[in-house]
Design a protein around this motif. Structure first.
Motif: not given
Length: 266
Positions: A42-54
């Motif tokens: 879940n942390e990949d979806i909630d934390n990682v992907a938004p950080a990379l996309d930003s």
């Protein structure tokens, strides 16, 4: 023109070519960095992907149904794939060898030592079919659960090599491009390091002109192997600030580039 002068010119030209290429074999960058995230947390979806996309960075998420998010958050994974991140194959059930020291967490049903080659290969192929339903792609890489590459003496991925651009192992190494084993690519497993320590690994790769693969599990929680949100953010911002000299790309893109380079320099 004397033979000595001709020889000197040839040597100077050869040296100039080597010097020009040194440190720039990675898609005209000094090194390559691949950010990989295991187990479909879940942390990949909630934390990682938004950080990379930003920051406009792309990573590789090695998916298994280890945590159940392939069922419960299917739309989120489809969105991550649509945003240019790689959805890599980590098998559906994440089987590991249960007959090794420290493997008490492996259940009998998911003990790779009890698998037949056909069984694990069918599971891997099944996962590829599911991932294609998520992102529509045929091209992706693989990551060995727990870094286990064999059942007995047999490398279980051998029959399926053509289905993958490459496969990530777990041994810590920073190989030069000509020495990368595309079906057992080394990486650095991250667990508790500071941002400064993560950045130090990148600087080492830049100096060496090598490949650096990060293996993350929990980012801001979700796994016993974890790194803080702050440390992860510091790494991403450093990479973004230095992307003129560091090639940051998903594993399948980097592996395809390595394959082409190695085939041309044999």
């Amino acid at each position: 023109m004397t033979t000595k002068i001709i020889t000197l010119i040839v040597l100077v030209c050869a040296y100039s070519f080597v010097y020009a290429q040194k440190g720039n074999v990675w898609n005209l960058k000094k090194c390559a960095v691949v950010l990989t995230y295991d187990d479909a947390l879940n942390e990949d979806i909630d934390n990682v992907a938004p950080a990379l996309d930003s920051l406009g960075l792309k990573g590789t998420f090695y998916l298994s149904n280890y945590t159940g998010t392939l069922d419960t958050r299917m739309d989120a994974w489809k969105k991550i794939g649509a945003n240019g991140h790689e959805l890599g194959n980590h098998t559906y059930y994440h089987p590991c060898l249960g007959n090794l020291p420290g493997r008490g967490f492996v259940t009998a049903e998911k003990d790779l030592s009890r698998y037949a080659i056909q069984r694990i290969d069918e599971e891997i192929h099944m996962m590829n079919t599911l991932l294609k339903a998520f992102d529509g792609k045929d091209k992706r890489s693989f990551a060995y659960p727990c870094g286990d590459v064999k059942i007995g003496d047999s490398a279980y991925l051998d029959p399926l090599r053509k289905e993958f651009t490459g496969a990530r192992g777990t041994q810590p190494e920073m190989p030069q491009i000509q020495h990368v084993d595309l079906y057992n690519i080394g990486c650095y497993g991250i667990n508790g390091q500071t941002g400064a320590e993560l950045i130090a690994l990148v600087k080492k790769a830049v100096d060496a002109g090598s490949l650096l693969v990060f293996l993350f599990h929990g980012v801001g929680g979700g796994h016993s192997l974890n790194v803080s949100l702050e440390a992860h953010s510091q790494l991403l911002h450093f990479l973004k600030q230095h992307e003129k000299e560091i090639w940051i790309a998903p594993m399948t893109e980097v592996a395809s580039y390595i394959r082409q380079y190695q085939s041309q320099t044999k």
